[in-house]
Design a protein around this motif. Structure first.
Motif, PDB file in Angstrom:
ATOM      1  N   GLN A  17       0.826  -1.212   0.000  1.00  0.00           N
ATOM      2  CA  GLN A  17       0.000   0.000   0.000  1.00  0.00           C
ATOM      3  C   GLN A  17       0.862   1.266   0.000  1.00  0.00           C
ATOM      4  OE1 GLN A  17      -3.716  -0.368   0.694  1.00  0.00           O
ATOM      5  NE2 GLN A  17      -3.833   1.702  -0.076  1.00  0.00           N
ATOM      6  N   SER A  18       2.046   1.183   0.613  1.00  0.00           N
ATOM      7  CA  SER A  18       2.846   2.402   0.726  1.00  0.00           C
ATOM      8  C   SER A  18       3.906   2.541  -0.364  1.00  0.00           C
ATOM      9  CB  SER A  18       3.513   2.464   2.102  1.00  0.00           C
ATOM     10  OG  SER A  18       4.452   1.430   2.231  1.00  0.00           O
TER      11      SER A  18
ATOM     12  N   GLY B 130       8.323   5.855  -0.278  1.00  0.00           N
ATOM     13  CA  GLY B 130       6.977   5.425   0.128  1.00  0.00           C
ATOM     14  C   GLY B 130       5.942   6.499  -0.119  1.00  0.00           C
ATOM     15  N   TYR B 131       4.696   6.051  -0.219  1.00  0.00           N
ATOM     16  CA  TYR B 131       3.574   6.967  -0.451  1.00  0.00           C
ATOM     17  C   TYR B 131       2.566   6.822   0.678  1.00  0.00           C
ATOM     18  CZ  TYR B 131       5.556   7.013  -5.127  1.00  0.00           C
ATOM     19  OH  TYR B 131       6.414   7.129  -6.186  1.00  0.00           O
ATOM     20  N   ASP B 132       1.664   7.804   0.802  1.00  0.00           N
ATOM     21  CA  ASP B 132       0.648   7.760   1.859  1.00  0.00           C
ATOM     22  C   ASP B 132      -0.351   6.648   1.570  1.00  0.00           C
ATOM     23  OD1 ASP B 132      -1.427   8.529   3.760  1.00  0.00           O
ATOM     24  OD2 ASP B 132      -0.307  10.399   3.901  1.00  0.00           O
ATOM     25  N   SER B 133      -0.761   5.941   2.639  1.00  0.00           N
ATOM     26  CA  SER B 133      -1.701   4.836   2.426  1.00  0.00           C
ATOM     27  C   SER B 133      -3.156   5.280   2.559  1.00  0.00           C
ATOM     28  CB  SER B 133      -1.407   3.706   3.411  1.00  0.00           C
ATOM     29  OG  SER B 133      -1.522   4.168   4.721  1.00  0.00           O
ATOM     30  N   SER B 139       1.005  12.384   1.014  1.00  0.00           N
ATOM     31  CA  SER B 139       2.373  12.615   1.479  1.00  0.00           C
ATOM     32  C   SER B 139       3.284  11.545   0.886  1.00  0.00           C
ATOM     33  CB  SER B 139       2.424  12.575   3.009  1.00  0.00           C
ATOM     34  OG  SER B 139       2.151  11.284   3.475  1.00  0.00           O
TER      35      SER B 139
END
Lengths: 163, 275
Positions: A17-18, B130-133, B139
């Motif tokens: 997911q991240s 990484g990306y915001d979940s 973010s």
């Protein structure tokens, strides 16, 4: 229920997911991989395990996202408790039920979160938010068959559905 | 008749008590000061950061690989024999190409930024890991933290356009709030008309402009740059482009939709500007 398996699934989902969501996003629609896990354990586990797993899932989502720490664990415990309390009335072993329940509760969860975000920041536009909620919930519901199949393979207590 | 006080294990066995305890823990986290909760989050996630970096690295490598494979297939109809040789060659040096491309990209961005901004600021290149979940927050996580000198509220740019600002920092990583996040508010100016605006995120791929007067003549393609009002953001940094301007009857201000200059899903590195 194996706790080690649960935490491995949770770590895998958190990493996917991240980091890898760009691979499966369709436009602005991104599925929420945590939510099917909440529904799965609400259907499968007893109330105590259901609460604990949903709390961990919520905390994990909180850790990998910007925003209030703890809000998702509250939402997920509440959603999990509600699904658990009505599961006796549902034919929970059927795929259509699983997809529909995921879609409906994902919509409710997203609406609650959107209300929370709107109250905090006053900056979400109504039409865009409704569209995002619908598309994301639909996408989340569409991947339920695959995810439930995977969770069922990893968790050997799937026969609980038929009880 | 004597009644004994229930022990902790008895309480834990009761499902309702478990729910109450877990909700109480969550609620206590919710009411923690923002700095403390950010610190707890960053500390808890530290062991997972290398895994995040590795996953992101594999994803980017696979992406580059697939791009090259697909481009090879497209050209195969035209120069099939030649393409086969090139494809074999590309496969052999794919890893080296990827590394060289990333380093060149970093060097180019760094040189360009230093040439254009002769100030006391120091840029640090960082990879996105990484990306915001969450659907309604925007973010990214980058692999530069306090060890590299990054602090909260440092500005993040890519290709000389504003990406966002640092909100949480740990030893080796930082969380960057993007300009599309609903909590983001950036003072800006329309380049062509010099109108002052506030650029606000709304959790979609676009942003919206607040407080644009009805008489301001904005048109599609107008550029929005950052303004140094408030002293937080550096001036004249490209932020977004006007996509749609609408004057609703009865509204005090115009409703303006803008597209950020940086497409966050297409970049792998950013620059953190340290004062």
């Amino acid at each position: 229920m194996r706790w080690f398996t649960f935490f491995c699934i949770l770590l895998g989902i958190s990493l996917f997911q991240s980091t890898l969501m760009n691979w499966i996003n369709i436009g602005s629609a991104a599925p929420d991989l945590y939510f099917p896990l909440v529904i799965f354990y609400s259907f499968l586990a007893d109330i105590k395990r259901n609460t604990i797993t949903n709390w961990f899932v919520g905390m994990s989502k909180d850790l990998f996202s910007e925003g209030s720490f703890g809000i998702n664990s509250v939402f997920f415990v509440a959603v999990g408790f509600f699904v658990w309390s009505i599961r006796g009335m549902l034919f929970r072993g059927h795929l259509v039920t699983q997809v529909l329940v995921t879609f409906i509760f994902s919509c409710i969860y997203n609406i609650l979160y959107a209300v929370h975000a709107t109250l905090s920041f006053h900056s979400l536009s109504l039409s865009a938010t409704i569209w995002t909620i619908f598309t994301c919930s639909l996408y989340t519901a569409m991947i339920v068959p695959v995810l439930f199949w995977m969770f069922g393979k990893l968790q050997p207590t799937q026969q609980s559905f038929s009880q | 008749m004597r009644t004994s006080t229930p022990s902790f294990s008895d309480i834990i066995k009761n499902p309702i008590a478990t729910i109450i305890i877990l909700l109480a823990i969550s609620l206590s986290f919710l009411f923690l000061p923002l700095k403390l909760s950010s610190r707890i989050k960053m500390t808890c996630v530290v062991p997972v950061r290398p895994l995040q970096w590795a996953t992101c690295f594999c994803s980017n490598s696979a992406n580059n690989f697939l791009d090259k494979v697909f481009s090879g297939w497209r050209d195969a109809h035209v120069k099939k024999e030649l393409e086969e040789q090139v494809f074999q060659f590309k496969n052999k040096i794919l890893e080296q190409q990827d590394t060289i491309y990333k380093l060149q990209s970093k060097l180019y961005t760094l040189s360009k930024f230093q040439a254009e901004n002769k100030s006391k600021t120091r840029p640090i290149p960082a990879d996105i890991i990484g990306y915001d979940s969450l659907t309604f927050r925007k973010s990214i996580t980058v692999n530069a933290g306090s060890k590299q000198g990054v602090k909260s509220n440092d500005i993040v740019v890519s290709n000389n356009a504003l990406v966002g600002k640092v909100v949480s920092v740990s030893g080796g990583s930082s969380v960057v709030q993007l300009i599309t996040d609903p909590a983001s508010r950036i003072p800006g100016r329309v380049l062509q008309t010099r109108e002052q605006v506030i650029i606000e995120g709304n959790a979609t791929g676009f942003c919206q402009l607040k407080y644009v007067p009805r008489w301001a003549k904005l048109k599609k393609g107008d550029d929005i740059i950052s303004s140094d009002i408030g002293g937080f953001y550096p001036p004249s940094l490209p932020v977004a482009t006007v996509v749609e301007a609408e004057i609703k009857s009865g509204a005090l201000f115009q409703s303006v939709k803008v597209l950020p200059k940086v497409n966050i899903s297409k970049i792998e590195q950013v620059l953190i500007i340290i004062n």
